[in-house]
Design a protein around this motif. Sequence first.
Motif, short mmCIF file in Angstrom:
data_model
loop_
_atom_site.label_atom_id
_atom_site.label_comp_id
_atom_site.label_asym_id
_atom_site.label_seq_id
_atom_site.Cartn_x
_atom_site.Cartn_y
_atom_site.Cartn_z
N VAL A 155 0.83 -1.21 0.00
CA VAL A 155 0.00 0.00 0.00
C VAL A 155 0.86 1.26 0.00
N GLY A 156 1.95 1.27 0.78
CA GLY A 156 2.82 2.45 0.80
C GLY A 156 3.48 2.70 -0.53
N ASN A 157 3.86 1.62 -1.22
CA ASN A 157 4.45 1.74 -2.55
C ASN A 157 3.43 2.32 -3.52
N CYS A 158 2.18 1.89 -3.39
CA CYS A 158 1.10 2.42 -4.23
C CYS A 158 0.94 3.92 -4.01
N LEU A 159 0.93 4.35 -2.75
CA LEU A 159 0.78 5.77 -2.44
C LEU A 159 1.96 6.58 -2.98
N ASP A 160 3.17 6.06 -2.83
CA ASP A 160 4.36 6.76 -3.32
C ASP A 160 4.32 6.93 -4.83
N ARG A 161 3.97 5.87 -5.53
CA ARG A 161 3.95 5.94 -7.00
C ARG A 161 2.81 6.83 -7.49
N PHE A 162 1.68 6.79 -6.80
CA PHE A 162 0.57 7.68 -7.14
C PHE A 162 0.98 9.14 -6.98
N ALA A 163 1.68 9.44 -5.87
CA ALA A 163 2.11 10.82 -5.63
C ALA A 163 3.04 11.30 -6.74
N ARG A 164 3.92 10.43 -7.21
CA ARG A 164 4.82 10.82 -8.31
C ARG A 164 4.03 11.05 -9.59
N LEU A 165 3.00 10.23 -9.83
CA LEU A 165 2.20 10.37 -11.05
C LEU A 165 1.54 11.74 -11.13
N ILE A 166 1.04 12.23 -9.99
CA ILE A 166 0.31 13.51 -10.02
C ILE A 166 1.18 14.69 -9.58
N GLY A 167 2.48 14.43 -9.37
CA GLY A 167 3.42 15.53 -9.12
C GLY A 167 3.45 16.06 -7.70
N LEU A 168 3.23 15.20 -6.70
CA LEU A 168 3.32 15.63 -5.31
C LEU A 168 4.74 15.50 -4.78
N SER A 169 5.07 16.30 -3.79
CA SER A 169 6.40 16.30 -3.20
C SER A 169 6.62 15.09 -2.30
#
Length: 305
Positions: free
Chosen positions: A124-138
């Motif tokens: 789940v944490g990996n999913c959140l990290d990759r999602f954040a990169r997809l939408i350009g979050l810090s």
Amino acid sequence: DGAGGGEYTILSNPRKTYIAADGQGFMPRETAAHHRAHVVALVRTALEEAGIDETLSGREGGVSMVCYNPLVGVNHCVGHIEMGRVATGAVDPVVLYVSGGNTQVIAYGQQKYHIFGETIDIAVGNCLDRFARLIGLSNDPSPGFNIEQLAKEGGAKYIELPYTVKGMDVSFSGMLSFVEAEGLKLLKSGESSKADLCFSLQETIFAMLVEITERAMAHCGQTEVLIVGGVGCNRRLQEMMALMVKDRKGAKLCAMDHRYCIDNGAMIAQAGMFAFQQGLETELGDAFVTQRFRTDAVDVAWRAP
């Protein structure tokens, strides 16, 4: 003691977190360099805060402690569980372990932590990290924290995302594929905002996790839920789990903040102390990192059968 009795005082628990550059994940070489650069000062700080007088010498990031303390090997997940039991007072909970590298629903029995459900692809944490990169979050202070803050924005609307629960297991890769294929289009067209996507992602993922946790509670007849791991300090996950627990008569949620959810030294010390009290030690020649040391492979000798 490991059976759940006794009181504990945490003398020190300093942490120095590596934050990857925006748009990047954790790169092994850079992460290792960060750890080497900070480990000596961090250990010295921990000893000073605890009031322990040990002689330290450091060279190129190495640490030599001039003492003869025993060495005890610790499983990372078991460290999270034992820290959580001590910090919250949980006695025999169903455990939801959610982090960057793991997603597991666990319950204790016969001196083993049994895995009742887990991710079949990414954590789940990996999913959140990759999602954040997809939408350009810090990445600062962490991708999951920034997703959580955006999801709180008023007016965020829910977008239906793939909800994949297979028995007691979960899958998150389809959700990421949907965001990459469709979510980014919605952002570009202005039909949806980053807050919409963050809100929808959290609601969907956490509903999946609550579902399999409740199923484990019903199967095991347990009345406590303990959430551990870095994702466990997410307030929305705790809220959703609390709603489920409230509907189960006499049930209790045991949750923590970032001090003990995120990887920390005290959790390793806690599990190590329980093992040491049972006479378990690790010879230096046998001390090495086992990357796939599963939770259910550990003999939990400090708890009653």
